[in-house]
Design an enzyme around this catalytic site. Structure first.
Site, PDB file in Angstrom:
ATOM      1  N   HIS A   1       5.211   6.056  11.474  1.00 13.21           N
ATOM      2  CA  HIS A   1       4.715   5.865  10.107  1.00 13.21           C
ATOM      3  C   HIS A   1       3.751   7.015   9.823  1.00 13.21           C
ATOM      4  CE1 HIS A   1       3.420   4.202   6.444  1.00 13.21           C
ATOM      5  NE2 HIS A   1       3.181   2.955   6.791  1.00 13.21           N
TER       6      HIS A   1
ATOM      7  N   ARG B   1      11.294   4.065   3.176  1.00 17.49           N
ATOM      8  CA  ARG B   1      10.952   3.115   4.254  1.00 17.49           C
ATOM      9  C   ARG B   1      12.207   2.335   4.594  1.00 17.49           C
ATOM     10  NH1 ARG B   1       5.878  -0.917   4.509  1.00 17.49           N
ATOM     11  NH2 ARG B   1       4.969   1.074   5.095  1.00 17.49           N
TER      12      ARG B   1
ATOM     13  N   LYS C   1      25.482  -3.532  -1.463  1.00 14.32           N
ATOM     14  CA  LYS C   1      26.946  -3.441  -1.634  1.00 14.32           C
ATOM     15  C   LYS C   1      27.582  -2.704  -0.465  1.00 14.32           C
ATOM     16  CE  LYS C   1      26.480  -2.857  -6.638  1.00 14.32           C
ATOM     17  NZ  LYS C   1      26.662  -1.853  -7.687  1.00 14.32           N
TER      18      LYS C   1
ATOM     19  N   ARG D   1       0.795  -1.224   0.000  1.00 19.67           N
ATOM     20  CA  ARG D   1       0.000   0.000   0.000  1.00 19.67           C
ATOM     21  C   ARG D   1       0.822   1.266   0.000  1.00 19.67           C
ATOM     22  NH1 ARG D   1      -3.042  -3.619   1.665  1.00 19.67           N
ATOM     23  NH2 ARG D   1      -1.162  -4.209   2.729  1.00 19.67           N
TER      24      ARG D   1
HETATM   25  C1  NCD Z   1       1.784  -0.941   8.181  1.00 23.40           C
HETATM   26  C2  NCD Z   1       3.278  -0.808   8.331  1.00 23.40           C
HETATM   27  O1  NCD Z   1       4.025  -1.028   7.355  1.00 23.40           O
HETATM   28  O2  NCD Z   1       3.696  -0.449   9.414  1.00 23.40           O
HETATM   29  N1  NCD Z   1       1.391  -1.164   6.859  1.00 23.40           N
HETATM   30  C3  NCD Z   1       1.145  -0.090   6.060  1.00 23.40           C
HETATM   31  O3  NCD Z   1       2.003   0.702   5.775  1.00 23.40           O
HETATM   32  N2  NCD Z   1      -0.122   0.095   5.659  1.00 23.40           N
HETATM   33  C4  NCD Z   1       1.178  -1.918   9.121  1.00 23.40           C
HETATM   34  C5  NCD Z   1       1.689  -3.328   9.080  1.00 23.40           C
HETATM   35  O4  NCD Z   1       2.588  -3.680   8.298  1.00 23.40           O
HETATM   36  O5  NCD Z   1       1.162  -4.114   9.862  1.00 23.40           O
END
Ligand code: NCD
Length: 305
Positions: free
Chosen positions: A129, A101, A80, A51
């Site tokens: 997040h 991320r 690397k 997502r």
């Molecule tokens: C979440 C995450 O990556 O922290 N997912 C997301 O980004 N929608 C929640 C999860 O992975 O459980």
């Protein structure tokens, strides 16, 4: 130049403007179709995602921009031995904005310090997040009409769930909030969060049984047990099915309670709940595109009249 590391990087007023913009985008998509023409978004993902990465990419494509990036650390020069600081210096030459991320807490912040383009934290380890939080807040604000005076139950993995930590942070600035933390003992909310709530005199309760608290909730925020952050598989297996929300338990909830989940879902919400009008987790994913469009416009300082 602005980055987004933590939802608190925006003031409440700035968030209101961001959500208004996201609501306008939802209803007037064609007006925004060329707003980012010639701009590029880099998605640097060192951890799996469906997502978050795809909704960032969809957001930029909806704005008429283009996207580049990598979806796992193994396909980038991290394999690397390149540092995040060096990678972002390079990405700054190729793109106008970056969503990152990373499994390590703080990695996007290190990147932001070296970056010449805005960096968005798209999830750092078990820490924060913020764009999921913007998604959650837009969902609640749009479907419930407000972000204050709500009783919100957060259920599942409150220890490792970064979406939970970010959401509590962000909602702690609104009046009349009450939090109910529903988790097994091993997955309790971290102390630094309960300390923050006590300091701000925000009421919260910690309970184990979901059923007992269902009738009191305006929002139920379900989460997945974060398998990848467990040190030992036995603990994960023991805890993974601790909560399963099903149709029977939904009977205990108020008629206007909303069920949110950042997704992916594993077993914690039974598929028989999906048809319940209170289950809004798939709608929530759609709101994630609008709010990321609004965020990209805001960080790039692009205005559409
Ligand atoms: C979440 C995450 O990556 O922290 N997912 C997301 O980004 N929608 C929640 C999860 O992975 O459980």
């Amino acid at each position: 130049m602005r980055h987004l590391m933590n939802p608190l990087d925006f003031t409440v007023g700035e968030l209101e403007r961001l959500f208004d913009l996201a609501n306008d985008i939802e209803h007037n998509m064609p007006r925004y179709a060329h707003a980012c023409a010639g701009k590029k978004l880099a998605t640097c993902f060192y951890e799996p995602s469906t997502r978050t990465r795809l909704s960032f990419e969809a957001a930029m494509l909806n704005l008429g921009g283009s996207v580049l990036g990598f979806a796992d650390a193994d396909s980038s020069s991290a394999s690397k031995g390149e540092s995040v600081a060096d990678t972002i210096r390079i990405v700054s030459c190729y793109a106008d904005i970056c969503a990152m991320r990373h499994p390590k807490e703080g990695a996007p912040l290190v990147a932001a310090e070296k970056s010449r383009i805005p960096v968005i934290n798209a999830g750092d380890g078990g820490h924060q997040h913020p764009t999921q939080t913007l998604t959650d807040m837009l969902t609640i604000r749009t479907l419930r009409g407000r972000l204050d005076h709500l009783t919100i139950g957060l259920c599942g993995d409150l220890k490792f769930g970064r979406t939970v930590h970010s959401l509590i942070n962000a909602l702690s600035r609104y009046e009349g909030m009450r939090f109910i933390f529903i988790s097994p003992d091993e997955l309790r909310i971290p102390d630094y969060i309960t300390e923050m709530l006590r300091e701000k005199q925000i009421p919260y309760e910690e309970v184990i049984r979901l059923e007992d608290k269902m009738p009191e909730l305006d929002i139920l925020y379900m989460t997945r047990v974060q398998k990848e952050r467990f040190f030992n598989e036995e603990d994960y297996i023991r805890l993974k099915d601790f909560y399963i929300l099903n149709r029977k338990k939904m009977k205990l909830a108020p008629a206007d309670m909303l069920v949110l989940h950042p997704l992916p879902r594993v077993n914690e919400i039974s598929v028989d709940v999906d048809d319940d009008p209170r289950a809004v987790y798939f709608q929530q994913a759609q709101f994630g595109v609008y709010v990321r469009m609004a965020l990209i416009l805001t960080l790039l300082d692009i205005h559409v009249d």
